[in-house]
Design a protein around this motif. Structure first.
Motif, PDB file in Angstrom:
ATOM      1  N   SER A   1     -31.561  -5.237  15.606  1.00 38.18           N
ATOM      2  CA  SER A   1     -32.266  -6.554  16.271  1.00 38.18           C
ATOM      3  C   SER A   1     -33.002  -7.379  15.455  1.00 38.18           C
ATOM      4  CB  SER A   1     -33.016  -6.151  17.297  1.00 38.18           C
ATOM      5  OG  SER A   1     -32.351  -5.347  18.283  1.00 38.18           O
TER       6      SER A   1
ATOM      7  N   LYS B   1     -31.062   7.981  13.905  1.00 40.20           N
ATOM      8  CA  LYS B   1     -30.228   7.437  14.861  1.00 40.20           C
ATOM      9  C   LYS B   1     -31.344   6.787  15.828  1.00 40.20           C
ATOM     10  CE  LYS B   1     -26.554   8.498  12.872  1.00 40.20           C
ATOM     11  NZ  LYS B   1     -25.657   7.431  12.213  1.00 40.20           N
TER      12      LYS B   1
ATOM     13  N   CYS C   1     -42.354   4.849  22.434  1.00 38.90           N
ATOM     14  CA  CYS C   1     -41.352   4.158  21.628  1.00 38.90           C
ATOM     15  C   CYS C   1     -40.892   5.184  20.491  1.00 38.90           C
ATOM     16  CB  CYS C   1     -41.564   2.902  21.215  1.00 38.90           C
ATOM     17  SG  CYS C   1     -42.117   1.811  22.727  1.00 38.90           S
TER      18      CYS C   1
ATOM     19  N   ILE D   1     -36.974  -2.816  23.199  1.00 40.89           N
ATOM     20  CA  ILE D   1     -35.823  -2.420  22.191  1.00 40.89           C
ATOM     21  C   ILE D   1     -35.972  -0.986  21.906  1.00 40.89           C
ATOM     22  CG2 ILE D   1     -34.650  -2.892  19.946  1.00 40.89           C
ATOM     23  CD1 ILE D   1     -35.706  -6.077  20.202  1.00 40.89           C
ATOM     24  N   ILE D   2     -37.088  -0.521  21.557  1.00 39.17           N
ATOM     25  CA  ILE D   2     -37.582   0.726  21.041  1.00 39.17           C
ATOM     26  C   ILE D   2     -38.044   1.614  22.017  1.00 39.17           C
ATOM     27  CG2 ILE D   2     -37.861  -0.164  18.587  1.00 39.17           C
ATOM     28  CD1 ILE D   2     -40.700   0.083  19.055  1.00 39.17           C
TER      29      ILE D   2
ATOM     30  N   GLY E   1     -26.128  -3.399  14.068  1.00 39.72           N
ATOM     31  CA  GLY E   1     -27.100  -2.907  15.053  1.00 39.72           C
ATOM     32  C   GLY E   1     -28.502  -3.244  15.107  1.00 39.72           C
TER      33      GLY E   1
ATOM     34  N   LYS F   1     -27.130  -7.857  12.368  1.00 42.83           N
ATOM     35  CA  LYS F   1     -26.921  -7.756  13.445  1.00 42.83           C
ATOM     36  C   LYS F   1     -25.702  -6.975  13.804  1.00 42.83           C
ATOM     37  CE  LYS F   1     -27.370 -12.172  14.083  1.00 42.83           C
ATOM     38  NZ  LYS F   1     -27.477 -13.417  14.532  1.00 42.83           N
TER      39      LYS F   1
ATOM     40  N   GLY G   1     -38.753   4.271  16.769  1.00 42.56           N
ATOM     41  CA  GLY G   1     -37.502   3.222  16.136  1.00 42.56           C
ATOM     42  C   GLY G   1     -38.130   2.589  14.863  1.00 42.56           C
TER      43      GLY G   1
ATOM     44  N   PRO H   1     -33.309   2.805  17.342  1.00 45.56           N
ATOM     45  CA  PRO H   1     -33.229   1.262  17.214  1.00 45.56           C
ATOM     46  C   PRO H   1     -34.046   0.898  16.085  1.00 45.56           C
ATOM     47  CG  PRO H   1     -33.986   2.120  19.249  1.00 45.56           C
ATOM     48  CD  PRO H   1     -33.939   3.286  18.472  1.00 45.56           C
ATOM     49  N   LYS H   2     -33.324  -0.339  15.614  1.00 47.46           N
ATOM     50  CA  LYS H   2     -34.019  -0.888  14.421  1.00 47.46           C
ATOM     51  C   LYS H   2     -34.283  -2.365  14.492  1.00 47.46           C
ATOM     52  CE  LYS H   2     -31.573   2.599  11.631  1.00 47.46           C
ATOM     53  NZ  LYS H   2     -32.731   3.499  11.286  1.00 47.46           N
ATOM     54  N   ILE H   3     -35.397  -2.773  14.210  1.00 44.29           N
ATOM     55  CA  ILE H   3     -35.928  -4.393  14.147  1.00 44.29           C
ATOM     56  C   ILE H   3     -36.098  -4.815  12.957  1.00 44.29           C
ATOM     57  CG2 ILE H   3     -37.583  -5.596  15.280  1.00 44.29           C
ATOM     58  CD1 ILE H   3     -37.822  -3.976  17.489  1.00 44.29           C
TER      59      ILE H   3
END
Length: 507
Positions: free
Chosen positions: A174, A144, A45, A222-223, A172, A169, A47, A146-148
């Protein structure tokens, strides 16, 4: 040895309190033993995960400790750092407190120690202010990836969080949430990112461990870095790399690639499940290709990965020609790249500019330099290196190179012989190759008013001269003779015209 402690005559409330203490002691003991376990297992992963931990006074200290332990176990398998998973912790209290940022911990040992040292803030539940800090951390970065935002809360009076959560949200991020069942479920539903069944969990704090794997799987979806990328490219090859999602015994990868113009049939290769890269060879130069990689497993379905790339233009030797070790009569010429599989032989041609005789040297295909000797000093040469390729084509490259000037011969001998008062005979010897003449200088007797002052005289003599007579020399006059060549003046010799009392020799 395990000790059992029996409590008698306890009320129901007391028994419940003691049970919680026993569970807390057991979890802390387990936590201390697990910290030494191998940390990084999931290289799957990439992120950012920001933990938004409710640290206000509405959260019991026991619940706070359990949420920290839950976070520790949830994140333990991930590889950390840039290019992997970055983790930050933001506490919610009267004022938000950033316990550590996303770039602080690059390994599990560091992260786990940091989670152990977190202390509860108490105070009010000012979630809205903390979300403002979270928005800066997650959206004002150039990463750039994914971010949670993982919200860990008891859900009691979180405040007006609808707007900041919607903004996160929309940018972008989550949003996932874990509530310890005391909270406002409607607020939590509006806050999280769909699907609710995998992104929102409401669970009793004593049973929070049962959601660890499900929540981790939701985060991984997600990541997960499902991408195929080119890490090295030449005119005839490409190296593709991906994050492993299989193991040696869990399946295999099917790789397919072909040129966009269909120059060759599509190539299909089967790669072991523990592979993470592959080199494609025998590609056409300056050609666009498309490649796809499909992880095949009977345990889980995986997405097909793809990448497009264009090989570099062909490089034919010689692409570079350089000159070194230049001397008066030699030059070293080097070239590259060496391509023994594609070149039959090299040829070096050289000649003086503008119309010198052209010399040729033929060399084998594994030689990339040669020393050219027997050259003329101070001369410009045109050097051409050509390669005969196996396909019959020839490629050449030329450079200009100059030899150094040769050292000019010095005067071999100089003698002064007295003839009479203030007159000497000067004789010398020098080599004849390239000689153009001689330069002779001396001091003459002179006067300026009432004071005597010598003057310097000089004369150019033809190359056939070997001697001359000088008159009116000043006392102690220095006589110097230098040979003159077409490229300059050589080193001369000097003598002082002082009479030796015992002979007619001057020196």
């Amino acid at each position: 040895m395990i000790k059992f402690i029996v409590f008698k005559c306890c009320s129901g409330r007391m028994r419940h309190f003691l049970l919680r203490c026993f569970l807390l002691l057991a979890t802390l003991q387990r936590r201390n033993t697990q910290i030494a376990l191998p940390a990084t297992e999931l290289n799957c992963c990439e992120g950012d995960i920001l933990l938004l931990l409710d640290s206000s006074g509405s959260v019991a200290n026991y619940e706070f400790s359990r949420l920290l332990l839950f976070s520790s176990e949830l994140l333990r398998p991930f590889s950390l750092g840039r290019g992997h998973v970055r983790v930050g912790l933001l506490q919610v209290g009267t004022n938000p407190n950033l316990e550590f940022g996303l770039d602080v911990h690059n390994n599990q040992e560091s992260l786990q120690k940091a989670l152990q040292s977190v202390r509860q803030l108490q105070g009010d539940t000012n979630t809205e202010a903390a979300l403002g800090v979270a928005q800066q951390l997650l959206t004002e970065t150039e990463e750039k990836v994914p971010k949670i935002l993982l919200w860990l809360t008891d859900g009691v009076q979180p405040g007006d969080v609808d707007k900041p959560m919607s903004e996160l949200k929309a940018q972008g991020v989550s949003v996932l949430a874990v509530s310890t069942v005391h909270g406002n479920y409607q607020v939590l539903q509006r806050a999280v990112t769909p699907p609710l069944e995998s992104h929102l969990y409401s669970v009793d704090i004593d049973n929070v461990d049962i959601i660890t794997e499900d929540l981790r799987d939701a985060i991984i979806k997600i990541i997960r870095a499902e991408r195929l990328r080119v890490v090295h490219l030449t005119s005839h090859s490409a190296v593709l790399q991906w994050r492993p999602v299989l193991s040696a015994g869990s399946g295999y990868y099917e790789l397919r690639y072909h040129s966009v113009r269909k120059l060759d049939p599509e190539t299909r290769r089967i790669l072991p499940g523990d592979s993470s890269w592959v080199e494609l060879t025998n590609l056409h130069p300056d050609t666009s290709y498309t490649a796809s990689l499909h992880p095949e497993s009977n345990q889980q379905l995986f997405n097909r990965l793809s990448v497009d790339f264009t090989t570099l233009p062909d490089i034919l030797s010689p692409a570079v020609v350089s000159v070194s070790d230049a001397g008066p009569r030699q030059i070293r010429v080097s070239w590259g790249p060496l391509q023994p599989a594609r070149v039959q032989r090299f040829t070096v041609e050289y000649g003086a500019i503008p119309s010198g005789h052209v010399h040729t040297v033929t060399l084998h295909n594994q030689q990339n330099s040669t020393l050219l000797t027997g050259l003329e000093p101070g001369t410009q040469y045109l050097v051409t290196v050509s390669a005969l390729h196996v396909n019959g084509k020839e490629r050449a490259m030329s450079v200009r190179a100059c030899t150094q000037e040769a050292a000019l011969p010095a005067l071999a001998d100089l003698q002064l012989t007295a003839v009479q008062h203030q007159e000497v005979q000067v004789a010398w010897q020098a080599g004849q190759e390239g000689l153009k003449g001689y330069w002779l200088s001396w001091e003459r007797e002179g006067s300026l008013g009432s004071s005597w002052k010598p003057s310097t005289s000089s004369v150019y003599l033809p190359p056939t001269s070997r001697s001359t007579r000088l008159t009116h020399l000043a006392p102690g006059s220095r006589v110097c003779v230098s040979p003159v060549y077409s490229s300059g003046r050589g080193d001369g010799l000097c003598c002082t015209a002082e009479r030796d009392t015992d002979s007619n020799q001057w020196g």
